[in-house]
Write an enzyme that holds these catalytic residues in place. Structure first.
Site, mmCIF file in Angstrom:
data_model
loop_
_atom_site.group_PDB
_atom_site.id
_atom_site.type_symbol
_atom_site.label_atom_id
_atom_site.label_comp_id
_atom_site.label_asym_id
_atom_site.label_seq_id
_atom_site.Cartn_x
_atom_site.Cartn_y
_atom_site.Cartn_z
ATOM 1 N N GLY C 249 0.836 -1.197 0.000
ATOM 2 C CA GLY C 249 0.000 0.000 0.000
ATOM 3 C C GLY C 249 0.872 1.249 0.000
ATOM 4 N N PHE C 250 1.661 1.393 1.063
ATOM 5 C CA PHE C 250 2.618 2.503 1.188
ATOM 6 C C PHE C 250 1.914 3.854 1.159
ATOM 7 C CE2 PHE C 250 4.695 -0.965 -1.330
ATOM 8 C CZ PHE C 250 5.381 -1.528 -0.268
ATOM 9 N N ILE C 641 8.267 -4.218 21.263
ATOM 10 C CA ILE C 641 8.244 -4.947 19.996
ATOM 11 C C ILE C 641 7.347 -6.170 20.146
ATOM 12 C CG2 ILE C 641 9.659 -6.222 18.338
ATOM 13 C CD1 ILE C 641 10.007 -3.100 18.378
ATOM 14 N N PRO C 644 9.481 -9.504 16.858
ATOM 15 C CA PRO C 644 10.786 -9.046 16.340
ATOM 16 C C PRO C 644 11.076 -9.520 14.920
ATOM 17 C CG PRO C 644 11.059 -10.584 18.196
ATOM 18 C CD PRO C 644 9.597 -10.267 18.116
ATOM 19 N N GLN C 650 10.179 -5.050 8.641
ATOM 20 C CA GLN C 650 9.711 -3.689 8.385
ATOM 21 C C GLN C 650 10.889 -2.725 8.281
ATOM 22 O OE1 GLN C 650 6.233 -2.241 8.080
ATOM 23 N NE2 GLN C 650 6.511 -4.263 7.214
ATOM 24 N N LYS C 713 5.236 1.645 19.684
ATOM 25 C CA LYS C 713 5.381 2.735 18.722
ATOM 26 C C LYS C 713 5.307 2.143 17.318
ATOM 27 C CE LYS C 713 8.383 5.627 21.647
ATOM 28 N NZ LYS C 713 9.779 6.148 21.743
ATOM 29 N N GLY C 714 5.655 2.915 16.308
ATOM 30 C CA GLY C 714 5.521 2.417 14.929
ATOM 31 C C GLY C 714 6.866 2.059 14.323
ATOM 32 N N GLU C 717 7.689 3.001 8.852
ATOM 33 C CA GLU C 717 8.220 4.049 7.996
ATOM 34 C C GLU C 717 9.579 4.574 8.424
ATOM 35 O OE1 GLU C 717 4.500 6.584 6.697
ATOM 36 O OE2 GLU C 717 4.042 5.428 8.481
#
Lengths: 165, 352, 762
Positions: C249-250, C641, C644, C650, C713-714, C717
């Site tokens: 998707g991005f 996490i 992992p 990612q 957290k994320g 990106e």
């Protein structure tokens, strides 16, 4: 104009009546034979998502006219697993996380199987990277893919040795 | 893709007869033709499948040591043919640097020779292209022409020929055997592809209906097997067309160059044989200086066709590089990254 | 989404809680066997194929279409043009918030960009629809295309990105610059880039009266249902979107686009299912891209190499008719301590499709340039680039002074540098060669990404057999949501992940929020966690109120859910299985539900960011300028996490996007016509396997008690940030050539090298 061709697909001989000579092998599989595991990423031989084996060789099914393959043997991603048992390349892709979105994965796996059968890479990761470069993975799972191919190749070699013994 | 009649001849004469009808196109693997048909740059009314023609898929060694390669031999089969790769390593390396493993498995020898330009304006149906539509103009001139030709171009067309395979073939005096409505003939590969001049639509020396049936490499070409390289600059490590490339083949005796062969790719509408540069080297000591002079001569006629002056400099450097790597010797095994300037990863770095 | 997936055995080895385990992907078997169904794999009975015809001009009008020729082609059923396009219930030029854009759905004959849909051809076969579209032979009234700085229209904008302020000032930038010993100033350019997910945008639309089912890849199910409902004049509940798998998707599959709306419209008009899949070329226009930027950085430094001022100005391209400007300058706000920071943007209107969020929108292009500028400033100060960054380490958020909810960037720097072997790096460029004579360069960059949180809902059902079903309408575009979300739910439910069936990827489920902004695991995960907690609480109520239960009366003391049993907190020995509790209560199941959102007080009080450090090694051919990234080491801290194995992937993906940004990607536009001359995957380069010889990602442990109750957290990106700069800086270090535009190309590295002695003997 209707053309009739014979294909052996995933071990099953089939007679296919082509309604249109323009149909590519990819569109034949996906839109007419309900074999949608093979993916269309670019339709121009620029990404490798549509890779299948024809007569044992990996090719881009988007750039092959179905009509021209009369008599060919085609193996797609659907033809790999033996019942519930995964092909070693499939298992290695899971174990090494050799995919993310999964869209390029059938093509990657068919390409890897072709690569191993060709036997030109040995256990050299650089050769595997080079010879897997016809399969683009936008998610960037390349490291896992390379590891998976190396491992699967080893598994297959051991299996062949056992079978030969 | 337009509708077309699909024809399956069973012999070469039948194929040639079928192709006599205007609007016909020969189809081998289709890796280039189908792509062009999808884009609409090629719209044949009749597609003549030649993949079932008998006898065109063999590699035959000739009594004199040369080789005759059937037009339907797949690129990968040729590149991995042990004797072929040993005898003509520079051709094998060029083949393996092109496209991807999948495409090489499908694409045929004849198809590779006949592949059309990658010029974006040739593929852009909304734009003007003399090659696609004679007389319409050339939108590449004054357009995005960073990767266009620097040699042999005209104001009618600045496209380049995309093949890697053809570059060493041009250098090694390969010959193309064709059959046509008026019988068979031979064409030197170096003259198969034409420079655009005022008629860029005439891309090759083939006459209407003519079919390439085989490619020959002469026995003399095998004398370079120990000192021959193909080097290709790309914008990614693999699966990319050449920005510029060069094939260099040397016959060296005691440091003296007896024979030299040089051809460039990605610089012109045909693989560019640099005969004057070859002549300059013959009889000279194989030194960096000599190679640089040869490169200078090879590019003497070069001029930018747009924002691509850098390609002249790059071509100069890649000729030099290809020559020096050829002098080092053909690698024992095919490099892991064929034709790449990069050797396979290994070793440590050092600080100077 | 079925949960009936067999896993290979190693993943059953668990230690501790369900979350934190490197499980392999739950959808792995489906994906490696070709049984994962993507949108275009659907083929309902009676389906027609739709293909868009697209404009080849960037601005003007369509004056003629040869509809007759298209219709005459055998198999063509209908041709949709502005002349016969059925009405929509919502004005396509009226944006639907929060992420709506203006869309081109044949509302008139205007052309606003190249590859805009100008007709839709529907046919019985794909071949017929494709050729039908080619036969339309459009005629145009052409207006000149605005394609660059020289002819684009500059404008002031109050907002960039999705509602971010276009100008943020902390301190006095002029005073900061005046106080500087040195000012490093430079201009940079980043190119237009296209998402190019491997899966082209597709939809299979089927109407049943005023209800529609849409098989389509979708990153924002609930928002999309509401938007489609508006366009088609039906209740949102009548739109069912099935998106079990997205082929990447991005950011490009979070937003509605014209072609998909047209296909849905055609299905209604013809009362037959319709499939549309964009061609690769058609993805260069109506589905968003990363807009071009022109950036100026001014860094003032004092005698000790500390920033006195950081000024980041960005001119960001958008379309002529809508706005999405890369919020690139905002990348300079949260990272380096400086008494004065000014981040500001202007807009530039070009005749292109409207840009949109593309993996790390703003952060990627802003970080790329900031990290190069930091490198330049470090060199100007005679400092090691890492030392320079440490000298400007922000202990609190620059400008606001807010504490970070957690920040382990020092650990990232230290661990990354150690693993990479950064120490001993010569300050001067062109000092390292490998054994083959190639130039070697080392560069680094800091990675940072914010932590958005989208409201989400979930449901958790504990079943009589002791297993659970958890549900939320999330999206897995490859990040691993199906696995990570199940792990979070399993933990909340005190079950093994294999006992938890996850249903997701379909809009009829509770709203799972948006899969974007690297916030999906936290957002949907927290909803699932809360739903699980709710289900357990309800189960506990049953048990503690039941005199027959060993847990009777433990209501005040509390119980703990573990391994499918509730245990009394004060007495481990007293426990009962979920099945037993439900069986005795005569209930088939107990259902927990939850909504989750960020606590505004947390965001008010803290700066919320993931951090990282990326170290790059490149080798450069000294004569030919070809670059290979031979090593990339990233160290990232992103809270807790969950998995992992998937997080590493990612990070790798982001880092490869960094390689791509630095060295490969660029849409090349013909300046005269606005046409994109490399709208494919052959000449629009993205990395192939051979471009990625060595990646390493270090997961720095980080405990964040504030960011959300999960501490997550994320990670999706952040990998692209830091990496672009690290590679560009490594190229400088190898060659001594500072390239201030992306991608760095062969010819950029030929400069100044003529006189340099090469390793190759000439």
């Amino acid at each position: 104009m209707s053309l009739s061709i014979g294909l052996t697909i995933n071990g099953q001989p089939r007679t296919v009546a082509l309604d249109d000579p323009r149909v590519t092998l990819l569109d034949l599989l996906r839109e007419r034979l309900d074999l949608t595991g093979t993916k269309k990423g670019c339709d121009r031989g620029q990404c490798g998502a549509c890779t299948v084996l024809v007569d044992g060789r990996r090719i881009n099914s988007c750039l092959a006219l179905a009509a021209s393959l009369d008599g060919a043997t085609v193996t797609t991603i659907e033809g790999l697993a033996d019942g519930e048992a995964l092909h070693p390349v499939q298992a290695a892709f899971i174990e090494h996380d050799g995919f993310q979105c999964g869209f390029c994965t059938p093509g990657q796996i068919m390409s890897a199987i072709g690569l191993i059968a060709e036997g030109h890479a040995g256990d050299d990761p650089e050769r595997i990277r080079e010879l897997m470069s016809g399969n683009i993975c936008r998610c960037g799972a390349y490291q896992g893919i390379t590891e998976a191919v190396l491992e699967a190749q080893k598994t297959l070699a051991e299996r062949n040795r056992r079978d030969a013994a | 893709m337009n509708r077309f009649d699909y024809i399956r001849p069973v012999s070469v004469p039948e194929a040639i007869a079928a192709a006599a009808v205007p609007g016909s196109a020969y189809l081998a693997a289709g890796t280039n033709l189908l792509d062009l048909m999808k884009v609409g740059a090629s719209r044949p009314e009749r597609v003549i499948n030649i993949t079932r023609l008998p006898g065109l898929d063999r590699i035959e060694w000739l009594p004199d040591g040369g080789v005759r390669v059937g037009t339907l031999v797949r690129n990968s089969d040729l590149a991995y043919d042990e004797r072929f790769a040993k005898t003509f390593p520079v051709v094998a390396e060029a083949l393996l640097s092109g496209a991807s493993a999948q495409l090489r498995n499908a694409a045929t020898v004849g198809g590779n020779l006949m592949q059309r330009t990658r010029c974006a304006y040739f593929h852009d149906l909304a734009g003007a292209c003399n090659r696609r539509e004679p007389g319409s103009g050339c939108d590449a001139l004054g357009g995005e022409n960073r990767l266009q030709a620097v040699l042999g171009w005209s104001e009618h067309c600045i496209a380049t020929h995309p093949s890697d395979f053809c570059v060493p073939l041009a250098a090694l005096d390969a010959i193309v055997e064709v059959e046509g409505p008026h019988g068979g003939r031979e064409i030197a590969l170096d003259t198969l592809h034409r420079l655009p001049g005022a008629t860029p639509e005439q891309e090759t020396a083939l006459l209407p209906g003519e079919l390439i049936v085989a490619l020959r490499l002469p026995a003399e070409a095998s004398s370079f097997s120990r000192n021959a390289r193909y080097i290709k600059l790309r914008e990614r490590t693999s699966y990319a067309f050449a920005v510029v490339s060069a094939a260099a083949a040397l016959e060296v005796e005691g440091g003296t160059i007896r024979k030299a062969r040089i051809a460039l790719g990605g610089v012109a509408a045909k693989p560019w044989r640099a005969r004057e540069a070859e002549a300059l080297l013959e009889g000279k000591q194989a030194t960096a200086q000599a190679f640089a002079e040869a490169a200078e001569l090879a590019l003497a006629e070069a001029r930018p066709s747009g924002d691509n002056a850098f390609k002249i400099e790059l071509a100069h450097r890649i000729v030099t590089r290809a020559l020096s790597l050829a002098l080092e010797g053909t690698p024992q095994a095919m490099p892991a990254l064929p034709a790449s300037p990069f050797p396979a990863l290994s070793g440590a770095n050092h600080v100077i | 989404m079925s949960s009936e997936i067999a896993f290979p055995s190693p993943q059953h080895r668990r230690h501790g809680s369900s979350a934190g385990q490197p499980l392999t992907r739950r959808d792995g078997v489906l994906k490696v066997t070709g049984r994962a169904t993507y949108a275009a794999d659907n083929h309902p009975e009676g389906m027609l194929y739709a293909v868009t015809a697209v404009s080849s001009i960037a601005r003007g009008r369509v004056t003629a279409l040869d509809v007759e020729a298209a219709k005459a082609h055998p198999g063509v059923v209908e041709v949709l043009t502005p002349a016969n396009r059925p009405p929509l219930s919502h004005d396509p030029d009226d944006k639907i918030p929060p992420f709506g854009f203006r869309v081109e759905v044949l509302q008139d004959d205007t052309v606003r960009y190249v590859n805009q849909p100008i007709a839709l051809v529907i046919a019985e076969t794909l071949e017929a629809a494709t050729e039908g579209a080619a036969l339309l032979n459009p005629q145009y009234e052409v207006e000149s295309a605005r394609t660059g700085l020289e002819n684009g229209e500059r404008f002031d904008t109050p907002a960039v990105g999705v509602g971010a302020p276009s100008r943020t000032a902390y301190g006095d930038i002029d005073a900061g610059l005046a106080a500087a010993v040195r000012v490093t100033e430079a201009d940079y350019v980043t190119p237009p880039q296209y998402h190019n997910a491997m899966e082209p945008h597709a939809v299979v639309a089927q109407w049943d009266g005023d209800r529609v089912t849409l098989d389509m890849p979708n990153q924002a199910l609930a928002l999309s249902c509401a938007a489609y409902a508006a366009y088609f004049g039906i209740p949102a509940g009548n739109v069912l979107i099935r998106s079990p798998f997205l082929g990447g998707g991005f950011g490009s599959k979070a937003i509605l686009n014209g072609p998909q709306i047209l296909a849905i419209l055609a299905a209604r008009m013809l009362d037959r299912p319709v499939k549309l899949a964009l061609t690769r070329a058609q993805m260069y226009g109506p589905v968003g891209h990363r807009g071009q930027t022109w950036q100026k950085l001014r860094l003032g430094t004092d005698g000790e190499g500390r920033l006195t001022a950081l000024h980041h100005h960005v001119l960001a391209a958008t379309s002529s008719f809508d706005e999405f400007m890369e919020p690139a300058a905002n990348a300079s706000l949260p990272l380096y301590a400086s008494p004065a920071i000014l981040a500001e943007h202007d807009g530039l209107r070009l005749d292109t499709g409207t840009p949109g969020p593309m993996r790390a929108p703003g952060e990627a292009s802003g970080s790329a340039v900031l990290e190069v500028a930091m490198d330049e400033a470090a060199i100007a100060c005679g400092m090691d680039p890492l030392e320079f960054r440490l000298a400007n380490y922000a202990e609190t958020e620059p400008g606001t002074g807010k504490p970070f909810s957690s920040k382990s960037l020092r650990e990232c720097y230290a661990e990354g540098a150690k693993r990479f072997g950064w120490s001993g790096r010569p300050l001067e460029p062109r000092r390292m060669r490998d054994e083959n004579g190639f130039l070697v360069g080392w560069g680094m960059g800091t990675a940072v990404f914010h932590c958005p949180h989208f409201p989400a809902e979930a449901r958790a059902t504990l079943r009589a057999d002791g297993t659970a079903l958890v549900e939320t309408a999330g999206a897995d575009m490859g990040q691993g949501a199906w696995t990570a979300l199940a792990q979070i739910a399993a933990e909340a439910l005190g079950l093994d992940p294999d006992q938890v069936e996850l249903h997701s990827g379909i809009s009829s489920l509770p709203d799972g929020g948006i899969a974007g902004g690297s916030g999906h695991t936290a957002s949907a995960g927290l909803a699932l966690h809360n739903a699980g907690v709710d289900a357990i609480a309800r189960l506990a109520e049953l048990a503690t109120a039941d005199p027959a239960s060993p847990l009777f009366g433990a209501g005040n003391i509390g119980v703990e859910a573990r391994s499918g049993r509730l245990h009394r907190r004060d007495d481990e020995g007293r426990s009962e299985s979920y099945s037993e509790i439900l069986a005795r209560a005569g209930q088939a199941e107990v259902v927990g539900t939850a909504k989750a959102a960020r606590d505004p007080a947390v965001a008010e009080a803290h700066a919320l960011f993931s951090h990282g450090a990326v170290f790059a090694e490149v080798k450069v051919d000294p004569d030919l300028g070809q670059v290979r990234v031979t090593r990339l080491v990233g160290a990232f801290a992103a809270g807790r996490i969950i998995n992992p194995r998937l997080v590493r992937s990612q990070y790798f993906g982001g880092m490869i996007w960094g390689i791509s940004f630095a060295l490969q990607e660029e849409a090349v536009t013909d300046r005269r016509t606005g046409r994109i001359m490399n709208a494919d995957l052959a000449e629009y380069h993205v990395p192939v396997n051979a471009d990625v010889p060595s990646l390493d990602a270090i997961l720095i442990p980080e405990d964040d008690p504030y960011v959300n109750p999960l501490g997550v957290k994320g990670v999706g990106e952040i990998g692209i940030t830091g990496t672009v700069g690290a590679i560009a800086n490594a190229v400088w270090h190898a060659t001594g050539v500072r390239v201030r535009h992306f991608p760095i190309r062969l010819e950029d590295l030929l400069v100044n090298q003529r006189d340099v002695t090469s390793a190759f003997g000439n």
